[in-house]
Structures are given as structure tokens and as C-alpha cells.
Design a protein around this motif. Structure first.
Motif: not given
Ligand code: GLN
Ligand code: ZN
Length: 784
Positions: A517-527
Motif C-alpha cells: 500500500n505504502d513503502m513504509v507502512e508495508y514494513f512497519g506492519e511486519q516489524l
């Protein structure tokens, strides 16, 4: 006096007045305009689409203003701002106030209305918009005034006065806020055709008469305070610029007499010289300082504060979403009270609350404990007032003890602390992290493996995101479709993107990022350590908002985040498939970051998580990995003296992510701006094998760096066409660009790629554009 000229008090006004007797010395610098559920965004967009009328928009705007004023007045705030609302931007509002409309918008005088205003902001069918740029180091963007010797300033927007009167009619006596005249000029640029050397400050005596008219009207309407925002005072200013403040505020002296004048600064401390200039301004009665980011502010004030003047102490952070540590703020305030005197201290926010989310009440799904650590704009208003009351000896014990309990829980919560991560991050600090082999040897090793043609072609990562794709992601998130169906749909999309790239004959492929969806949210959601809000929107520009994740705890990566998709994509093609990650500095700069440890520590933690991901991708057979650092430059501190420190840890964080890979693994990075002449050495120090950068809107600027003889040995792909525009570039045009680059860069390091990701474009644009791009590269290969 002014008070006698009021119309008879209404019931509302009466109730406010009786309340204001009790109101403590509290002040809010400014407030978000979007509304708790982005009401203004939707009203604006509907108006722009022709779906609603100007009256509809005015109504939404007026309702938002009145609810903000009411909220602050109910909370007990004494100095409530007006004119911090805007239908687009406060700097553009000032441009309208001054009648400084660039001639191309065809304004013929008279009060500036929505048509001219929004044409300047957004352009219209025949004229492009005015330029916008970042507001200091925030993610807010303002519309840059275009000025020159020819501009005829005139009082053309009565917004400040109207809003003051509007609040007054509601029974709220506000402090009207104006962008200060000196900051306004320093935030401007010379209009097209005006000499770059033109001194914008030379216009000061032309704009002051308009300010004088505004002040006269505000006084006549009953205003007793006025706030000038002069945030430029926190920058590195020269004597000439400081002199402009002295000149402007003494020239305004007559107009300011009878008014209390607050000059507000924010985003950093005011440098010593500027502090002297500012606090010597005779016509000014109060000074506002940022005590959160302005780490030296306290020392400055201790070193001397003009007697009899007000200090507006910005102790509640306007740039973040954390609840204030009330106990520690109260200590600071008491120390300040000892210097400026009991009746001269006003509790305030560090800056406008524009830069934080609006209201925590709209986050029912947020974890309760985490929520107790947070305060959005609405909660910050309450904090400011609670501090003011406590100073006045009326401390709300229940509120303070709840706050202390939340602070304690944040300190000790196992959600926050992950000892292994803490240890690993601390261990990084002293040491350096670099790949063992130098870049040219690595590039040789990589070339043996990858066997790429000269002028290799690639793209930046994302491919067009269709409505279908967004729907699939949304439905999966809402558990409306099964995991299996989701994976199938994404797989199909990746397959399509791979096929297209093979048909186009692109050399290094991407999977298209359909799962993101978004290049930061995508990683934040998995960290771990990240939380997400439902309505934590912050205005970016105009009607656009961003919803930054909240980094509340130590960051770790429970499991691989991208390996599944990247290896699936790689299995579909023989060509190299780029693994695609967002870098630590970008994740940091696009989030609300915890304030209980230095930013660099959080960045190092993210770097370690990304490092694990890089190494897992490598293990899975991905030989080219791109680590985007789109926002690295954005984090640059306002003051030059702090640049080196920031760049040092930011670049170090990037290197940590990939210091452990084989020579044959090719690390790419991508940046969304070409304006990096001043940080080129840091970019080289990132030591990526290949960097792709935005360039197409400023070829010359970028090329000049290399023309000036900067030694650059890594691969570089300056974007050959602008992806922000639907326009399809021709093969000739692209070839022309590449040839220009070849004049200053070695052919064996040059890559051919678009400016940025293709997410916002349509396939009908992307296919022919990329086809022309590949044709241009192929054509030039034959000539080398
Ligand atoms: N890889 C990302 C994309 O292509 C990069 C986006 C960006 O730089 N803003 O969408
Ligand atoms: Zn980009």
C-alpha cells in the motif's frame, strides 16, 4: 478603549468572558485544519470536482473553525489562535493578503476568491500551479511566493480580520496569527525573469503597508493580541537578515502600539545572535520559543530575558504524538517562572499542532496501553491548560497522576523494551560497517555473475496500481477473501508485470510491489515496535494527508517480510529480479518516532531489521537488492552545524543494512530528488553499488556535480523521464538525455531508468514510455 466599542454581549460571549477570568496563561500556536475525520479534505476535493458549491465548502470550513475555537475555549485556553485555519496553506493565504498574485493567474484586483486562490495552489486548465516546497523540516508543504521588483502589493484578502470577527461573534476573543513579514520574504523566491541575485528582503517596505492596514482593522475589531510567526529566526541567518527583523518591527511600531505582540519561533532553538536581535525588538511584548526541539532554548533564556516581557514557553510537542511528561514540563516551567516572573510566563505548544494528528478519540481500536502514552492535537490542548493551571497552583491531581502512571508504564512496558535489540544496537555505535571490498572490485564481480549489457535498463519498483489491486488488498485485510485467493491474485499480478518487462526487454526486473500500500507502512506492519492509527492523518499539502506509523518500541523483525514475494517473482524469470526494501532512514523519517531515546538509536534498530531481510533475500537467491532511501535528504537538520552528525548516522544506518552481503550481490538504492549537490559526499559514502535518482526535472543541476569533478565510481541511474506526468517521452528525447549524461559520466557506470516508481501511472502510459526508454538505450549501445 477597544472594549467599549463592542456590540452588546451575546449570551455566548458572556459565558466565555466569565470563563476567561479563570483562564490560565495558556496558548496554542496553531491547530490542524483537516478536521478529526479529514472533513476539509473531502469538502475541498468535492468542490474541486464540481460536486459541491463554494458555499458548501465555506460551511464545512466555518464549522471546523468554530469547533476548534470552542474546544480550546472549553479547555480553558487563554490565548486561542485564529487565522491558522486555511483552505490550502497559510503562506498562500499571506500571498493573497498581500495581493502578490503572479500575473499569469489573471487576477484583476479586488478581494481574492477561491478561483484565483486555488489556481495559484493547484493550477488550472491553462496555467500550472505555483511551486510548493517543504515547510522547514516538516512533511508539510507550502506554496512558495514568487516576488520581484515589479509586484504591486495591495491588501487583497481580509481573511485574518474576517476570522478574528467570526470567532468574536462566537464569543471567543482570539489571537490573530500572521506569517511574519520577514519570514514571508525569506520563504519566497524571485519570480521568473527576476535576477537570482535580487534581494527579496528589499521588498520589506513594500509589504509593511499592507500589514499596517491589517493591523489597523484588527485593532478596530477589538483584537488585543497579535501573533507573528517568524520561524525563519531559527535558521542560520546573516547580519543583513537579522537587521531586517529590527527594521520591520520598528517600522511597524506605530501600528503595533495598543496591541500586545507575540513573535513566535519554532522547530529549533534561536541562534544566539538571532536571540539577541529578537529579544531587543521594542514593539514586541511576548516571545515564543520551542522548548522541545530547541534544546538550547532554556540556556538562552537563563542567559537573559528582557524584563517585563512575556515568555511563551513551548513545552508541549507539536511535532509528535506522545503525551507530555507533565511532571518534567512543570519543573521546566517553574525554572522559567523564576527568570521571567510569575505573571509573564505562558504555557504553549512547541509549534503549531498542524504537524500532529488531530484527535485520539477516533482511535477506538488502538491498544489501550499504547493509547495511554499518546496525545494528539485535541489532547495536547488539554495538556497545555493542565500545565498552566498547575503553575497557577491549581494542579489537577487526577490528571497529573494518570499522566505519571502512563509515563511510568511506557518506561517499563515489555512492549517497549527488547533487550536483545537494545544490546545489538548499542554495540553498533562505536564501530563502522562497510563492505570488505571496494565498489569497483564489487562491480566487476557482479558483472561476471549478472552479465548485463552496457547502459542496463531497470525501473524503480512499483508498477501501476489498479483499482482491482487496491480492492484485493483491502478485502484481504478485512478478511473478506482468503489468504489463498489473495496470494493467487498477487501472483497473477506479479506474473503480468514480469511478462511485460520481458517483452519490453528490460534487463533488471522488479516484481511491481502489488502487495504494498505504502513503502513504509508495508514494513512497519511486519516489524515489532510499530503501531498504526485509523485516523492519525497529518496534512502534507492542500487536501493531501499522510498517516505516519508510530514507532513506540524497540524494533525487531519477527520473520522475513519480502522473501516470499521476491523469490516467487525471481522464479518466474531468468533475468535478475530486484529485491525491494525500504531503507531505515526513510522508515524513520516517515514515522512518528519515539522520543525516549535518540533518533539514531531507533534508526540503528531498524537498520538491523532490514539487514536481516537483506541477508535472507540473498540466501533465497536474490542477487540484486534495492534499498530505497527516498527520504534521507528530508531528515537533514535545519542548521548546518548539525548536518554532519545526522548524515553520519543516517549513512551508517544504510551501510549496516548491507555490510554483510557477498561481493556478487548488487545493492541498489533510490532517492526521490536530484537536489543533492550539497550531500553528494554522503551519498558516495553510502557505498551502494548502484544509485537511481530522480533527475528529469533538473538535468543540469545533477550533471554539474559530476562536471565539477566529483569522483564517482559506483553505478548511477539518473531518471531519464518524469513519472509525475502522464506525458509519454519520445525515444529521441530520452536518448538525448542519456547522451548528455554520457558527456560527464563513464558509460560503464550509467544505468537507464525512470525517475521513480510507476505506481501512480496507467499502463497505457507506462508501456510506451518504457518501450521508448529501452529503444533509446539499445540505440546508444550500438554507438558506444
Ligand atoms: N520502490 C518504490 C516505488 O517504486 C520507491 C518509491 C519512492 O521512491 N518514493 O514505488
Ligand atoms: Zn522515488
Amino acid at each position: 478603549t477597544a472594549t467599549n466599542s463592542h456590540s452588546p454581549p451575546s449570551l455566548l460571549r458572556f459565558s466565555f468572558r466569565s470563563f476567561s477570568i479563570r483562564a490560565m496563561a495558556s496558548h496554542i500556536v496553531g491547530y490542524p485544519r483537516m478536521g478529526p475525520k479529514r472533513e476539509l479534505k473531502f469538502a475541498l476535493e468535492s468542490f474541486w470536482d464540481g460536486k459541491s458549491s463554494a458555499e458548501d465548502l465555506q460551511k464545512v470550513a466555518a464549522d471546523l473553525r468554530s469547533s476548534i475555537w470552542k474546544q480550546m475555549s472549553d479547555a480553558g485556553i487563554k490565548f486561542i489562535p485564529s487565522n491558522t485555519f486555511s483552505c490550502y496553506d497559510q503562506v498562500l493565504d499571506t500571498t493573497a493578503m498581500l495581493g502578490a498574485v503572479p500575473p499569469r493567474y489573471g487576477w484583476n484586483g479586488g478581494e481574492i476568491g477561491f478561483d484565483v486562490y486555488f489556481s495559484m495552489a493547484r493550477g488550472n486548465a491553462s496555467v500550472p500551479a505555483m511551486e510548493m516546497t517543504k515547510w522547514f523540516d516538516t512533511n508539510y508543504h507550502y506554496i512558495v511566493p514568487e516576488l520581484g521588483p515589479e509586484v504591486n502589493f495591495s491588501y487583497a484578502s481580509h481573511k485574518a480580520v474576517n476570522e478574528y470577527k467570526e470567532a468574536k461573534a462566537l464569543g471567543v476573543d482570539t489571537v490573530p496569527v500572521l506569517v511574519g513579514p520577514v519570514s514571508y520574504l525569506l520563504l519566497s523566491k524571485p519570480a521568473k525573469g527576476v535576477e537570482k541575485s535580487f534581494s527579496l528582503l528589499s521588498l520589506i517596505d513594500k509589504i509593511l503597508p499592507v500589514y499596517q492596514e491589517v493591523l489597523a482593522e484588527l485593532k478596530a475589531a477589538g483584537a488585543s493580541w497579535i501573533q507573528f510567526d517568524e520561524p525563519k529566526l531559527v535558521m542560520d541567518l546573516g547580519a543583513h537578515e537579522l537587521q531586517a527583523f529590527t527594521h520591520a518591527y520598528s517600522a511597524l511600531e506605530a501600528s503595533l502600539s495598543g496591541l500586545n505582540v507575540l513573535v513566535e519561533t519554532y522547530f529549533a532553538d534561536v541562534p544566539v545572535e538571532a536571540y539577541k536581535t529578537l529579544t531587543s525588538l521594542k514593539s514586541v511584548t511576548g516571545f515564543g520559543f520551542d522548548l522541545v526541539r530547541g534544546t538550547k532554548t532554556l540556556e538562552l533564556i537563563k542567559g537573559g530575558f528582557p524584563s517585563g516581557k512575556y515568555l511563551f514557553a513551548g513545552v508541549v510537542d507539536g511535532r509528535n504524538i506522545w503525551a507530555n511528561n507533565l511532571g518534567s514540563s512543570l519543573d521546566t516551567l517553574k525554572a522559567l517562572e523564576g527568570i521571567v516572573g510569575k505573571d509573564k510566563l505562558v504555557v504553549s505548544t512547541s509549534c503549531s499542532l498542524l504537524h500532529t494528528a488531530v484527535d485520539l478519540v477516533n482511535e477506538p481500536k488502538l491498544d489501550k496501553e499504547i493509547k495511554s502514552w499518546l496525545a494528539f492535537a485535541a489532547q495536547k490542548v488539554v495538556e497545555v491548560n493542565a500545565l498552566a493551571k498547575a503553575l497557577a497552583g491549581q494542579q489537577d491531581e487526577a490528571f497529573f497522576s494518570a499522566n505519571a502512571a502512563a509515563q511510568a508504564s511506557r518506561k517499563s512496558s515489555p512492549r517497549v523494551t527488547n533487550e536483545a535489540v537494545q544490546k545489538a544496537a548499542v554495540a553498533l555505535k562505536g564501530s563502522d560497517h562497510r563492505r570488505a571490498t571496494n565498489v569497483s572490485a564489487r562491480l566487476d564481480a557482479q558483472q561476471k555473475k549478472l552479465n548485463l549489457p552496457i547502459l542496463p535498463t531497470t525501473t524503480i519498483g512499483s508498477f501501476p496500481q489498479t483499482m482491482d489491486l487496491r480492492r484485493v488488498r483491502r478485502e484481504y485485510k478485512a478478511k473478506k477473501i482468503s489468504e489463498q485467493n489473495y496470494v493467487e491474485a498477487i501472483k497473477e499480478e506479479i506474473n503480468k508485470v514480469v511478462k511485460i518487462q520481458e517483452e519490453l526487454d528490460i534487463d533488471v526486473l522488479v516484481h511491481g510491489e502489488p502487495e504494498r500500500n505504502d513503502m513504509v507502512e508495508y514494513f512497519g506492519e511486519q516489524l515489532s515496535g510499530f503501531a498504526f492509527t485509523a485516523n492519525g492523518w497529518v496534512q502534507s499539502y492542500g487536501s493531501r494527508c499522510v498517516k505516519p506509523p508510530i514507532i513506540y518500541g524497540d524494533v525487531s523483525r519477527p520473520k522475513a517480510m519480502t522473501v516470499f514475494w521476491s523469490s516467487m517473482a525471481q522464479s518466474m524469470t531468468k533475468r535478475p529480479m530486484k529485491g525491494m526494501l525500504t531503507g531505515p532512514v526513510t522508515i524513520l523519517n516517515w514515522s512518528f518516532v519515539r522520543n525516549d531515546q535518540p533518533r539514531f538509536e531507533t534508526c540503528y534498530q531498524i537498520a538491523l531489521a532490514i539487514k536481516d531481510e537483506v541477508e535472507d533475500l540473498e540466501k533465497a537467491g536474490i542477487t540484486v537488492i534495492q534499498i530505497d532511501e527516498a527520504a534521507l535528504r528530508e531528515g537533514l537538520p535545519l542548521r548546518k552545524s548539525e548536518h554532519a552528525f545526522y548524515l553520519n548516522w543516517a549513512v551508517h544506518s544504510f551501510r549496516i543494512t548491507n555490510c554483510g552481503v557477498e561481493d556478487t550481490t548488487q545493492i541498489h538504492t533510490h532517492m526521490c530528488y536530484s537536489n543533492f549537490n550539497d550531500i553528494i559526499h554522503s551519498i558516495i559514502d553510502m557505498d551502494a553499488d548502484v544509485i537511481t535518482i530522480e533527475n528529469s526535472r533538473s538535468d543540469e543541476k545533477l550533471l554539474s556535480v559530476f562536471r565539477e569533478g566529483v569522483k564517482y565510481g559506483a553505478g548511477i541511474g539518473p531518471g531519464v523521464y518524469d513519472i509525475h506526468s502522464p506525458r509519454i517521452p519520445s525515444e529521441e528525447e530520452i536518448a538525448d538525455r542519456i547522451e548528455k549524461m554520457l558527456a560527464v559520466l563513464e558509460s560503464n557506470i550509467l544505468w537507464v531508468n525512470p525517475d521513480c516508481g510507476l505506481k501512480t501511472r496507467k499502463y497505457a502510459e507506462v508501456k510506451p514510455a518504457l518501450s521508448n526508454m529501452v529503444a533509446a538505450a539499445k540505440h546508444l549501445r550500438t554507438k558506444l
